[in-house]
Design an enzyme around this catalytic site. Structure first.
Site, short mmCIF file in Angstrom:
data_model
loop_
_atom_site.label_atom_id
_atom_site.label_comp_id
_atom_site.label_asym_id
_atom_site.label_seq_id
_atom_site.Cartn_x
_atom_site.Cartn_y
_atom_site.Cartn_z
N ASP A 287 0.80 -1.22 0.00
CA ASP A 287 0.00 0.00 0.00
C ASP A 287 0.83 1.27 0.00
OD1 ASP A 287 -2.29 -1.44 -0.22
OD2 ASP A 287 -2.82 -1.37 1.89
N GLY A 289 4.18 1.29 -1.84
CA GLY A 289 4.87 1.30 -3.14
C GLY A 289 3.95 1.09 -4.32
N VAL A 368 -7.24 2.72 1.44
CA VAL A 368 -6.66 2.01 0.30
C VAL A 368 -7.66 0.94 -0.12
CG1 VAL A 368 -4.62 0.86 -0.61
CG2 VAL A 368 -4.40 2.40 1.34
N ASN A 370 -10.58 -1.21 -0.07
CA ASN A 370 -11.58 -1.62 0.90
C ASN A 370 -11.18 -1.30 2.34
OD1 ASN A 370 -9.74 -3.76 -0.18
ND2 ASN A 370 -10.40 -4.85 1.66
N TYR A 371 -9.88 -1.10 2.60
CA TYR A 371 -9.39 -0.95 3.97
C TYR A 371 -9.09 0.50 4.32
CZ TYR A 371 -8.45 -5.36 6.40
OH TYR A 371 -8.56 -6.51 7.12
N GLU A 372 -9.18 0.83 5.62
CA GLU A 372 -8.62 2.09 6.11
C GLU A 372 -7.52 1.77 7.11
OE1 GLU A 372 -12.28 2.44 4.68
OE2 GLU A 372 -11.23 4.35 4.92
N TYR A 373 -6.48 2.60 7.05
CA TYR A 373 -5.39 2.51 8.01
C TYR A 373 -5.21 3.87 8.66
CZ TYR A 373 -4.38 -1.74 5.44
OH TYR A 373 -4.50 -2.96 4.85
N HIS A 421 -5.24 -13.39 5.99
CA HIS A 421 -4.25 -12.46 5.45
C HIS A 421 -3.47 -11.83 6.57
CE1 HIS A 421 -7.86 -10.00 6.23
NE2 HIS A 421 -7.01 -9.06 6.53
N ASP A 430 14.87 6.56 12.06
CA ASP A 430 16.23 7.09 12.01
C ASP A 430 16.51 7.75 13.36
OD1 ASP A 430 18.59 8.38 11.64
OD2 ASP A 430 18.04 9.34 9.74
CO CO Z 1 -7.27 -7.49 7.78
#
Ligand code: CO
Length: 635
Positions: A287, A289, A368, A370-373, A421, A430
């Site tokens: 999600d 690259g 992204v 179907n998913y949200e992060y 999954h 850094d």
């Molecule tokens: Co999941």
């Protein structure tokens, strides 16, 4: 004067694009993929160098990326390089083409007809990154694999009804369907999966208002992208790949501005799916690259995404025509009460002291597909820094024959299952703990055999091992030994004579990659095969799976860089932490998933001489009373 780490402005993006278009190497029809602030190398930061921007182009249907560095200060093109055989993130314009062109293709319409679907308008097509599986269709092309779902109307949740068995290979560069593959019809699910309030009635009626008010405003200050809160200071930027980036995180210790992190961000994440079915086994989205966490960020809404006295930062990115656009309210910043900070009741003296904890929250949410992060960085008054990732949205579903029990997926509704999954994230940290020269020690508990030295068999001690080179610094978590990693300044000591340090704590159990190491995704997501990697600082080593994982055969990024087995002693180091969750999908994740959490903690370990939060004042008078009316009512 512009700070070298100031966020890119719209004017700067336009200036960069104009310089690129005016160059003799520009070709008409080229598409801007991303325009990124080219951060000065660490050693150059103080010199206030050129303000530079990196522009990525695709110039046609071929699989090359053109990387251009532009100096805004000098209004010149600095470098213009063609990186052959690499594919940048999917382009939004091409993904849209894939949807509309596929819907008109006769083979696709025929495949729908075999399933009794004639209402093509309500078919939802999701273009997926294709991965690298050696299919003929992949060779020399930028492609997507398109899967389909059926909505009842445009606002419906299409994931309720996967159109199983149907995959379209689409050539994004040439904007044409390569092939329509029909693996066979599976019965269409019938239940809806809508989650709007009217779909979920009756709604609860017993929630009383809960208001967060700060009548005197928040306790932080903002100057451009410089944030100061309590003793913390940091700069924020926003990158189309990584989203929110933290820079120059320091802590003011009695007037002494002490550095902790030079830069921190999520540089890659992968969602490898664990079902070998022909329609599922290709799914492994990178999600960062392949899509870009920053580019996929949506605007946040006051009172819903964040609660309280909010400061929003807008993010300015480049469209595919090179012109700027603004994601309003891309980053949310606010303070949160976080329960107690410390407390003690002296049973003999009869005193009770307690302090409330407050944290600064800096967050953004990327959608992204179907998913949200949600990525939430927390800064605490005791020197702790935490990253919490909140996973929500809709699991990627597949249709199954009703009554069957899939081996590699969890049933979430009649006729619908979601494959096993993982979500594996890579944080690039850094560290500059009290200066740029840092070393990393693995510390864990060691049991001691019962004997003369340990007559009661109770002894255990902290075993500490310096990770001297890249090959020995590829490590896994181990909760049985409370394994953690200390990032140590070899040149600075605290008041007790100990080296000052921060500790990376795996706060939640975290997997490594479950796919076979020699599998397609195993090679491409090499970073996820270990929880910890450490590298010497190199400004061009930026993203854990390499710069261009889209359809890449693998081996790039951390596995490639660390093959040199460089020394990690007495140098500037970068810590890469791979963490995440293994998701066996449950009915409660449907139709929209309650937030699941993952993340890690960075905690001072001898960085201070004692509890650094003793100076947090007691809560003001009158703020610690019980609700007398309530007590009387319930008596
Ligand atoms: Co999941």
């Amino acid at each position: 004067m512009t700070h070298p780490l100031a966020m890119l402005t719209g004017e700067e993006i336009s200036q960069a694009s104009a310089l690129v278009r005016a160059d003799r190497r520009w070709t008409d029809g080229a598409t801007f993929v991303h325009t990124i602030l080219r951060e000065p190398a660490k050693a150059d930061l103080d010199a206030r160098p050129d303000r530079q921007v990196e522009v990525q182009l695709v110039t046609g249907p071929e699989i090359d990326v053109t990387e251009i560095v532009v100096s805004l200060t000098r209004s010149t093109v600095v470098t213009w390089d063609v990186v052959e055989g690499m594919r940048p993130t999917l382009l939004m314009s091409e993904a849209v083409h894939a949807i509309f062109t596929t819907k008109e293709h006769p083979d696709y319409i025929a495949a729908l007809a075999r399933r009794g679907i004639t209402d093509v308008d309500n078919v939802q097509i999701d273009p997926w990154p294709a991965g690298a599986f050696g299919y003929e269709a992949e060779q020399g092309r930028r492609i997507a694999r398109c899967i389909s779902f059926l909505r009842t109307d445009p606002q419906d949740n299409g994931y309720a009804r996967p159109i199983e068995g149907l995959i379209v290979h689409f050539d994004l560069g040439r904007k044409e369907v390569i092939e329509v593959i029909d693996h066979g019809v599976v019965t269409m699910a019938t239940q809806h999966a809508r989650y709007f309030a009217p779909d979920c009635e009756p709604l609860r009626t017993d929630l009383k208002p809960l208001e967060i008010t700060q009548p005197e405003g928040p306790s932080f200050t903002v100057d451009g992208n410089l944030v100061q809160w309590q003793k913390w200071s940091m700069r924020l930027t926003f990158d189309p790949y990584e989203g929110l980036v933290l820079h120059q995180v320091t802590y003011n210790d009695a007037g002494n501005e002490r550095s902790i992190l030079h830069r921190a961000s999520i540089t890659e994440m992968v969602v490898p799916y664990g079902d070998p079915a022909e329609t599922q086994g290709f799914k492994n989205a990178f999600d960062v690259g392949e899509w870009g966490l920053g580019r996929m960020t949506q605007s946040l809404t006051l009172g819903c995404d964040c609660l309280g006295e909010i400061h929003y930062f807008d993010a300015t990115l480049a469209k595919e025509d090179g012109e700027p656009y603004v994601i309003e309210n891309a980053i949310c910043m606010h303070e949160e009460d976080y329960g107690i900070l410390w407390k003690h009741v002296d049973l003999f003296g009869g005193t009770s002291e307690v302090r409330r904890s407050r944290r600064l929250v800096v967050s953004f949410i990327s959608t992204v597909g179907n998913y949200e992060y949600g990525f939430f960085w927390y800064f605490y008054q005791d020197g702790n820094i935490q990253l919490e990732v909140k996973l929500t949205g809709i699991v990627s579903p597949m249709a199954i024959e009703p009554g069957t029990q899939p081996e590699y997926a969890g049933v979430v509704a009649p006729g619908v299952a979601a494959p096993n999954h993982q979500h594996m994230f890579s944080a690039r940290l850094d560290f500059d703990v009290d200066g740029t020269t840092n070393e990393v020690y693995e510390v864990e508990a060691e049991r001691v055999a019962t004997g003369p030295e340990n007559p009661w068999g109770n002894a255990f001690r902290a075993k500490s091992n310096r990770l001297d080179s890249e090959s020995v610094a590829q490590r896994e978590t181990n909760s049985a030994t409370s394994r953690s990693w200390r990032i140590v300044s070899p040149t600075t000591q605290n008041g007790l004579g100990q080296p000052t340090a921060y500790k990376l704590v795996p706060t939640m159990s975290t997997p490594t990659l479950l796919a076979q190491p020699d599998s397609s995704v195993g090679r491409r997501a090499g970073f996820a095969q270990h929880n910890l990697w450490v590298t010497p600082y190199a400004p061009d080593e930026r993203r854990a799976a390499g710069n261009y994982p889209n359809q890449h055969d693998g081996g790039d990024g951390l596995p490639r860089w660390t093959a040199a087995d460089r020394s990690l002693v007495d140098t500037d180091i970068v810590v890469w932490y791979s963490f995440g969750i293994t998701h066996f999908v449950r009915p409660e994740d449907w139709p929209v998933m309650p937030v699941e959490y993952t993340g890690f903690l960075l905690t001072p370990f001898g960085f201070f001489d004692r509890n650094p939060a003793l100076d947090v004042p007691p809560s003001p008078e009158g703020h610690c009373h019980a609700n007398e009316q309530h007590k009387r009512d319930s008596a």
